[in-house]
Design an enzyme around this catalytic site. Structure first.
Site, PDB file in Angstrom:
ATOM      1  CG  HIS A 101       0.114  -8.215 -10.658  1.00  0.00           C
ATOM      2  ND1 HIS A 101       0.814  -8.731  -9.612  1.00  0.00           N
ATOM      3  CD2 HIS A 101      -0.370  -7.012 -10.237  1.00  0.00           C
ATOM      4  CE1 HIS A 101       0.756  -7.891  -8.584  1.00  0.00           C
ATOM      5  NE2 HIS A 101       0.040  -6.839  -8.934  1.00  0.00           N
ATOM      6  CG  ASP A 104       2.631 -11.374 -11.370  1.00  0.00           C
ATOM      7  OD1 ASP A 104       3.422 -10.421 -11.462  1.00  0.00           O
ATOM      8  OD2 ASP A 104       1.633 -11.384 -10.626  1.00  0.00           O
ATOM      9  CD  GLU A 232      -3.282  -4.283  -2.312  1.00  0.00           C
ATOM     10  OE1 GLU A 232      -3.740  -5.193  -3.037  1.00  0.00           O
ATOM     11  OE2 GLU A 232      -2.095  -4.247  -1.933  1.00  0.00           O
ATOM     12  CD  GLU A 268       0.443  -5.120   0.882  1.00  0.00           C
ATOM     13  OE1 GLU A 268      -0.163  -5.382  -0.179  1.00  0.00           O
ATOM     14  OE2 GLU A 268       1.650  -4.887   0.932  1.00  0.00           O
ATOM     15  CG  HIS A 271      -0.269  -1.301   1.232  1.00  0.00           C
ATOM     16  ND1 HIS A 271      -1.053  -1.603   0.155  1.00  0.00           N
ATOM     17  CD2 HIS A 271       0.979  -1.710   0.897  1.00  0.00           C
ATOM     18  CE1 HIS A 271      -0.329  -2.167  -0.802  1.00  0.00           C
ATOM     19  NE2 HIS A 271       0.913  -2.257  -0.357  1.00  0.00           N
ATOM     20  CG  ASP A 307       5.254  -2.088   0.413  1.00  0.00           C
ATOM     21  OD1 ASP A 307       5.063  -2.828   1.389  1.00  0.00           O
ATOM     22  OD2 ASP A 307       4.563  -2.117  -0.616  1.00  0.00           O
TER      23      ASP A 307
HETATM   24  C1  XUL Z   1       1.933  -3.306  -3.953  1.00  0.00           C
HETATM   25  C2  XUL Z   1       0.875  -4.300  -3.738  1.00  0.00           C
HETATM   26  C3  XUL Z   1       0.403  -5.028  -4.956  1.00  0.00           C
HETATM   27  C4  XUL Z   1      -1.059  -5.330  -4.936  1.00  0.00           C
HETATM   28  C5  XUL Z   1      -1.570  -5.931  -6.211  1.00  0.00           C
HETATM   29  O1  XUL Z   1       2.377  -2.700  -2.800  1.00  0.00           O
HETATM   30  O2  XUL Z   1       0.464  -4.541  -2.640  1.00  0.00           O
HETATM   31  O3  XUL Z   1       1.130  -6.200  -5.053  1.00  0.00           O
HETATM   32  O4  XUL Z   1      -1.391  -6.200  -3.906  1.00  0.00           O
HETATM   33  O5  XUL Z   1      -1.270  -5.157  -7.317  1.00  0.00           O
HETATM   34 CO    CO Z   2      -0.876  -5.938  -1.881  1.00  0.00          CO
END
Ligand code: XUL
Ligand code: CO
Length: 435
Positions: A101, A104, A232, A268, A271, A307
């Site tokens: 990001h 970061d 995402e 993910e 998620h 998470d």
């Molecule tokens: C948050 C997440 C983020 C994204 C990118 O849960 O997964 O890190 O992958 O913004």
């Molecule tokens: Co992510």
């Protein structure tokens, strides 16, 4: 000259399954062929800059536990130091990709112009390091959820000035990703959702987000960015309810705003679990629509219900994920990003190395298991047998027919179906031979 951060730690090597060295690969052997393709090219591992280098180890009950030498230097010298350490780690692990990001990479400057200036400065520096190291960018993204300006959303914010700031921020991150030859660009809508409907016009927010994503696609074509745009899914956290709830919701959203064929999904594992799904379910939803882009391979704790972003270590889960990925043709432009953080007690540089080695190893083992399941073919044979009835001309003709004609056939042929076993346990026993 190295930073000295990883002093005493040597390059991770493949030593085979019998090695007892916890800092060696037991399964990840980049050049080994799996279904005719190099393991490295299947898995396309990426390190996440945010968890590995920026994160300080906080949780809801306590702050910083990691005191990295670059953390107190909240300026560009700290940003460059962090980048130096990052590339030392990529080398120690032999990892081909990384992800970031904007937030970061460079310290927050408090205004747009200085944020972009410092982003450009640090990505120029990183670009030089990439050339020397051969490490590539899997994806870049904008952090539009941490700073307080994003607290009510980015593209879905009720304040049009925040929408504008978000548009300009994504433009700058797409520019930087393009400059670094990134292979994808990701949008995760951390605050694209709501806390209470009492202050939220949901339809307007969805329309704004749909238009925003269209602007992203328009800009991608304008600058000739060849990478894939990914969204995402995540159901909640930080927003109570996020609009990109899961793969199915995202696909419906993308279709509604005419973005199918333009945007794919970055799925993910953690998620999926938060959404009440298995990871393989999310992968299957995406692949059935041709919309699998990339994966964030980090697990959640099944007890805590939030998470936790842990490094993967559950072989059966990982194997099934790669099974469905391989069956759909692999990750193509995507990769396996470790959007995973250390536990906050894991203070030492060696913990960072061990975590990635373990994650890479379990993925490699899962990939080999998935390939073996495919080569064995029993799962495919069983699946084909289950749907065999649909291969007859009369079954196929039914799909072109109508309720009345089908009814007439049920009556004339006295159709009276007999239930047949789904054989779940048999199929699970087949999987268990490989994991
Ligand atoms: C948050 C997440 C983020 C994204 C990118 O849960 O997964 O890190 O992958 O913004
Ligand atoms: Co992510």
């Amino acid at each position: 000259m190295t930073t000295g951060f990883f002093d005493g730690i040597s390059k991770a090597r493949f030593e085979g399954p019998d090695s007892t060295n916890p800092l060696a690969f037991h399964h990840y052997n980049p050049d080994e062929l799996v279904l005719g393709t190099r393991m490295e090219d299947h898995l396309r591992f990426a390190v996440a800059w945010w968890h590995s280098f920026a994160w300080e180890g906080g949780d809801p009950f306590g702050g910083q536990t990691f005191i990295r030498p670059w953390h107190p230097l909240d300026d560009m010298s700290g940003a460059r130091f962090k980048a130096d350490v990052a590339f030392e780690m990529f080398d120690l692990l032999g990892v081909p990709y990384f992800c970031w990001h904007d937030a970061d990479l460079r310290p927050e400057q408090g205004n747009y112009t200085d944020n972009v200036r410092t982003l450009n400065e640090i990505t120029d520096y990183i670009g030089e390091k990439m050339e020397d190291a051969g490490t590539k960018l899997l994806w870049g993204t904008a952090n539009m959820f941490s700073h307080r300006r994003w607290m009510s959303g980015a593209s879905t914010n009720p304040d049009p000035d925040v929408f504008a700031f978000a548009a300009a921020t994504v433009k700058s991150c797409m520019d930087a990703t393009h400059k670094l030859n990134g292979e994808n660009y990701v949008l995760w809508g951390g605050r694209e959702g709501y806390e209470t409907l009492l202050n939220t016009d949901m339809k307007r927010e969805a329309d704004h987000m749909g238009r925003f994503l269209n602007m992203v696609v328009e800009y991608k074509h304008k600058i000739g960015f060849k990478g894939t745009i990914l969204v995402e899914p995540k159901p909640q956290e930080p927003s109570k309810h996020q609009y990109d709830f899961d793969a199915a919701t995202c696909i419906g959203f993308l279709r509604k705003y005419g973005l199918e064929g333009q945007i794919k999904l970055n799925l993910e594992q953690g998620h999926a679990i938060l959404a009440g799904h298995s990871f393989e379910h999310e992968i299957a939803v995406a692949t059935s629509e041709g919309m699998l882009g990339s994966i964030d391979m980090n697990r959640n704790d099944y007890q805590s219900g939030w998470d936790t972003d842990q490094f993967p270590n559950n072989l059966p889960e990982v194997a099934l994920a790669y099974y469905y990925i391989l069956k759909a043709g692999g990750l193509t432009t995507g990769g396996t990003n470790f959007d995973a953080k250390l536990r906050r007690q894991s203070l030492d540089p060696v913990d960072l190395i061990a975590a990635h080695i373990g994650g890479m190893d379990v993925c490699a083992r899962g990939l080999k298991a998935a390939a073996a399941m495919i080569e064995d073919g029993s799962l495919d044979t069983n699946l084909a047998a289950r749907y065999q009835g649909w291969n007859t001309p009369s079954s196929q003709a039914m799909l072109e027919s109508d309720l009345e004609s089908i009814t007439a056939r049920v009556v004339s042929e006295d159709i009276n179906p007999m239930p047949r076993s789904g054989r779940q346990e048999v199929l699970e026993n087949i999987v268990n031979r490989f994991v």
